[in-house]
Scaffold this active site. Structure first.
Site, PDB file in Angstrom:
ATOM      1  N   HIS A  35       1.146  -1.528   0.085  1.00  0.00           N
ATOM      2  CA  HIS A  35       0.252   0.147  -0.030  1.00  0.00           C
ATOM      3  C   HIS A  35       0.617   1.111  -0.131  1.00  0.00           C
ATOM      4  O   HIS A  35       2.330   1.321   0.384  1.00  0.00           O
ATOM      5  CB  HIS A  35      -0.223   0.641   1.193  1.00  0.00           C
ATOM      6  CG  HIS A  35      -1.834   0.967   1.085  1.00  0.00           C
ATOM      7  ND1 HIS A  35      -1.872   2.463   1.761  1.00  0.00           N
ATOM      8  CD2 HIS A  35      -3.544   0.803   1.412  1.00  0.00           C
ATOM      9  CE1 HIS A  35      -2.474   3.351   1.572  1.00  0.00           C
ATOM     10  NE2 HIS A  35      -4.157   1.841   1.039  1.00  0.00           N
TER      11      HIS A  35
ATOM     12  N   LYS B  99     -11.280  -0.758  10.560  1.00  0.00           N
ATOM     13  CA  LYS B  99     -10.874  -2.008   9.926  1.00  0.00           C
ATOM     14  C   LYS B  99     -11.290  -3.116  10.833  1.00  0.00           C
ATOM     15  O   LYS B  99     -11.303  -4.434   9.890  1.00  0.00           O
ATOM     16  CB  LYS B  99      -9.318  -1.782   9.013  1.00  0.00           C
ATOM     17  CG  LYS B  99      -9.428  -0.958   8.191  1.00  0.00           C
ATOM     18  CD  LYS B  99      -7.981  -1.561   6.665  1.00  0.00           C
ATOM     19  CE  LYS B  99      -7.362   0.110   6.847  1.00  0.00           C
ATOM     20  NZ  LYS B  99      -7.809   0.074   5.602  1.00  0.00           N
TER      21      LYS B  99
ATOM     22  N   ASP C 207       2.986  -4.498   8.087  1.00  0.00           N
ATOM     23  CA  ASP C 207       2.009  -3.947   8.010  1.00  0.00           C
ATOM     24  C   ASP C 207       0.416  -5.073   7.878  1.00  0.00           C
ATOM     25  O   ASP C 207       0.467  -5.395   7.042  1.00  0.00           O
ATOM     26  CB  ASP C 207       1.649  -3.076   6.628  1.00  0.00           C
ATOM     27  CG  ASP C 207       0.814  -2.514   6.602  1.00  0.00           C
ATOM     28  OD1 ASP C 207      -0.164  -2.634   6.968  1.00  0.00           O
ATOM     29  OD2 ASP C 207       0.376  -1.969   5.110  1.00  0.00           O
TER      30      ASP C 207
ATOM     31  N   CYS D  42      -4.614   2.705  -3.795  1.00  0.00           N
ATOM     32  CA  CYS D  42      -4.064   2.767  -2.930  1.00  0.00           C
ATOM     33  C   CYS D  42      -2.529   2.165  -3.262  1.00  0.00           C
ATOM     34  O   CYS D  42      -1.632   1.586  -2.373  1.00  0.00           O
ATOM     35  CB  CYS D  42      -3.954   3.756  -1.103  1.00  0.00           C
ATOM     36  SG  CYS D  42      -4.994   4.557  -1.303  1.00  0.00           S
TER      37      CYS D  42
ATOM     38  N   GLN E 159      -4.977  -5.444   7.406  1.00  0.00           N
ATOM     39  CA  GLN E 159      -5.351  -6.201   6.893  1.00  0.00           C
ATOM     40  C   GLN E 159      -5.597  -7.703   7.537  1.00  0.00           C
ATOM     41  O   GLN E 159      -5.848  -8.067   7.172  1.00  0.00           O
ATOM     42  CB  GLN E 159      -5.867  -6.705   5.396  1.00  0.00           C
ATOM     43  CG  GLN E 159      -5.635  -4.849   4.501  1.00  0.00           C
ATOM     44  CD  GLN E 159      -7.113  -4.414   4.466  1.00  0.00           C
ATOM     45  OE1 GLN E 159      -7.891  -5.029   5.237  1.00  0.00           O
ATOM     46  NE2 GLN E 159      -7.504  -3.259   3.736  1.00  0.00           N
TER      47      GLN E 159
HETATM   48  N1  7TS Z   1      -1.976  -0.659   4.741  1.00  0.00           N
HETATM   49  C1  7TS Z   1      -2.889  -1.746   4.683  1.00  0.00           C
HETATM   50  C2  7TS Z   1      -2.386  -2.764   3.150  1.00  0.00           C
HETATM   51  C3  7TS Z   1      -3.801  -0.880   3.837  1.00  0.00           C
HETATM   52  O1  7TS Z   1      -5.102  -1.474   3.200  1.00  0.00           O
HETATM   53  C4  7TS Z   1      -4.871   0.981   4.140  1.00  0.00           C
HETATM   54  C5  7TS Z   1      -5.890   0.735   3.714  1.00  0.00           C
HETATM   55  C6  7TS Z   1      -3.570   1.199   4.989  1.00  0.00           C
HETATM   56  C7  7TS Z   1      -2.204   0.416   5.284  1.00  0.00           C
HETATM   57  C8  7TS Z   1      -3.454   2.427   5.396  1.00  0.00           C
HETATM   58  O2  7TS Z   1      -4.298   2.722   6.620  1.00  0.00           O
HETATM   59  P1  7TS Z   1      -4.892   3.342   7.413  1.00  0.00           P
HETATM   60  O3  7TS Z   1      -5.944   3.265   7.919  1.00  0.00           O
HETATM   61  O4  7TS Z   1      -3.776   4.669   7.407  1.00  0.00           O
HETATM   62  O5  7TS Z   1      -5.595   4.871   6.218  1.00  0.00           O
HETATM   63  N2  7TS Z   1      -6.667   0.612   3.061  1.00  0.00           N
HETATM   64  C9  7TS Z   1      -7.684   1.308   2.137  1.00  0.00           C
HETATM   65  C10 7TS Z   1      -8.131   0.297   1.096  1.00  0.00           C
HETATM   66  O6  7TS Z   1      -7.671  -0.842   1.082  1.00  0.00           O
HETATM   67  N3  7TS Z   1      -9.284   0.889   1.080  1.00  0.00           N
HETATM   68  O7  7TS Z   1      -9.598   2.195   1.498  1.00  0.00           O
HETATM   69  C11 7TS Z   1      -7.798   2.118   2.418  1.00  0.00           C
END
Ligand code: 7TS
Length: 414
Positions: free
Chosen positions: A131, A234, A208, A372, A211
């Site tokens: 990501h 999430k 990371d 992303c 997910q």
């Molecule tokens: N890493 C992964 C694997 C992610 O899926 C996401 C967000 C992030 C980092 C960033 O997380 P945040 O909470 O700091 O924004 N993924 C997604 C997605 O798949 N669709 O919208 C956000």
């Protein structure tokens, strides 16, 4: 699919679905089918009620009040740290740093750990399926320090090429930062093995886990990663809040990333000394309600049981994959042996945003675009995919509606 010790039979998922009022509504004239859980999961009423109660009756600033209300808020805020520690089996709750989310957690490590530990010619290994949150902070710190980024390639199946990874490791490697579950492919990466190899080379390992933590039991001591990052929104919690787990000896050697209130020990114009870990990394008034919301979300997930959640989602994704295979002209992007509860795909030459828009008209919410994760889409030579991502509160009926929806999309273009 992963092997899980089953206790799913004792869980009433139909009853659980009723905890999510958001799912019980019509959108565009159709009952909502929510399949965008990888972007943000929904919040059960228990967590919303907890937040409401905090705002109505418990709100006060933390770590500074002699008065009872502030002490109550502080207790609830710090209790959340213990809940997170237990959820991921950290050795100590002081290893849990509150951040604004995965993105913020990775920026913290890159800027604090990276700035003092990387020098010109050092190498940071990322993977092709990261990501942007696990790419851009490292690029920014590489520019500042002269470190170089190396990338683990991904196979046609959507798995990391581990031989290529071994070839990249050397005494120059200072950090390996890899996603546990890819949000763009659904691949589950062998992060424990990747970390072992990193450590053999003398490098640090960041996972990371944005997910993975929401969907399965994670044991940070077993994974032995140095840093792990994830987001509350999430995992049935609020937005704008997340966690950095770091091993205590590493956190203790890291300088603060942001300055301000709460992160200090003593301040004078001549010299400032810093608070202990984790508070050193938590400048200013924190998102108190969000921490309490995450605490409540963890209670909620634990009440169901992480292994039951994992097994339920494995069953749902197996069904979804079987049904997706019925769709002629559908191309899966990523077909790893270890798949999490999401699928990324293109349908013939129909643009992903058309797929998403026509599904939305039928009340079906999926995500379309580059997720992303532009480098991995480029790797598969697609500008965008449609992505359906499941949670334990989804049903086979949701998946059937989704399939009917895709058939409607196809009929539009015939
Ligand atoms: N890493 C992964 C694997 C992610 O899926 C996401 C967000 C992030 C980092 C960033 O997380 P945040 O909470 O700091 O924004 N993924 C997604 C997605 O798949 N669709 O919208 C956000």
């Amino acid at each position: 699919m992963n092997q899980v010790i089953s206790n799913i039979s004792s869980v009433d998922f139909d009853k659980i679905r009723k905890d999510f009022p958001v799912l019980d509504q019509k959108l565009n004239g159709h009952p909502l089918v929510y399949l965008d859980n990888a972007a943000s999961s929904q919040m059960p009423k228990q967590v919303a009620d907890r937040l409401d109660h905090y705002h109505r009756y418990e709100h006060s600033n933390v770590h500074r009040g002699i008065h009872t209300l502030s002490q109550k808020a502080t207790n609830a805020f710090e209790e959340a740290r213990i809940k997170v520690k237990e959820l991921i089996n950290a050795a100590d709750s002081d290893e849990i740093v509150y951040t604004s989310g995965t993105t913020d957690s990775i920026n913290l490590v890159a800027n604090s750990y990276g700035l003092i530990n990387f020098k010109k010619g050092d190498e940071i290994i990322l993977s092709e399926m990261e990501h942007h949150a696990n790419i851009v902070p490292w690029q920014m710190i590489a520019q500042k320090t002269g470190a170089v980024i190396k990338v683990i390639p991904v196979t046609d199946q959507g798995e990391l090429d581990l031989d290529a990874y071994k070839g990249l490791l050397s005494a120059k490697t200072k950090m390996v930062a890899v996603v546990h579950v890819s949000n763009a492919l659904g691949t589950v990466n062998p992060v424990k093995k990747i970390g072992e190899l990193a450590h053999e080379s003398g490098a640090m390992m960041l996972i990371d886990a944005a997910q993975s933590v929401p969907h399965k039991k994670i044991d940070v001591q077993d994974l032995d990663a140095d840093f792990i990052t994830f987001s509350a929104h999430k995992m049935c919690g609020p937005t704008g809040f997340g966690i950095l787990y770091g091993k205590m000896n590493l956190l203790e050697a890291m300088p603060p990333y942001r300055g301000g209130g709460d992160m200090i020990d003593k301040v004078s114009f001549e010299e400032t000394t810093y608070n202990r870990v984790p508070f050193r990394f938590e400048a200013g008034t924190p998102p108190i309600a969000a921490a309490i919301g995450l605490s409540s979300a963890i209670d909620y997930l634990n009440d169901i049981g992480m292994s039951a959640i994992e097994e339920r989602e494995n069953q749902l994704v197996e069904y979804m994959m079987d049904r997706l295979m019925e769709i002629q002209g559908l191309r899966l992007i990523g077909d790893a042996k270890e798949r999490a509860s999401l699928a990324s795909f293109v349908v013939g030459d129909i643009h992903a945003s058309d797929v998403g828009t026509i599904l939305d008209k039928q009340g079906i919410a999926i995500r379309t675009g580059h997720h992303c994760a532009q480098p991995i889409l480029k790797r598969f030579k697609v500008p965008a995919t449609a992505r359906a991502s499941l949670s334990f509160y989804n049903t086979k009926d949701d998946i059937d509606r989704f399939m009917d929806g895709i058939k409607t999309v196809k009929s539009f273009f015939q």
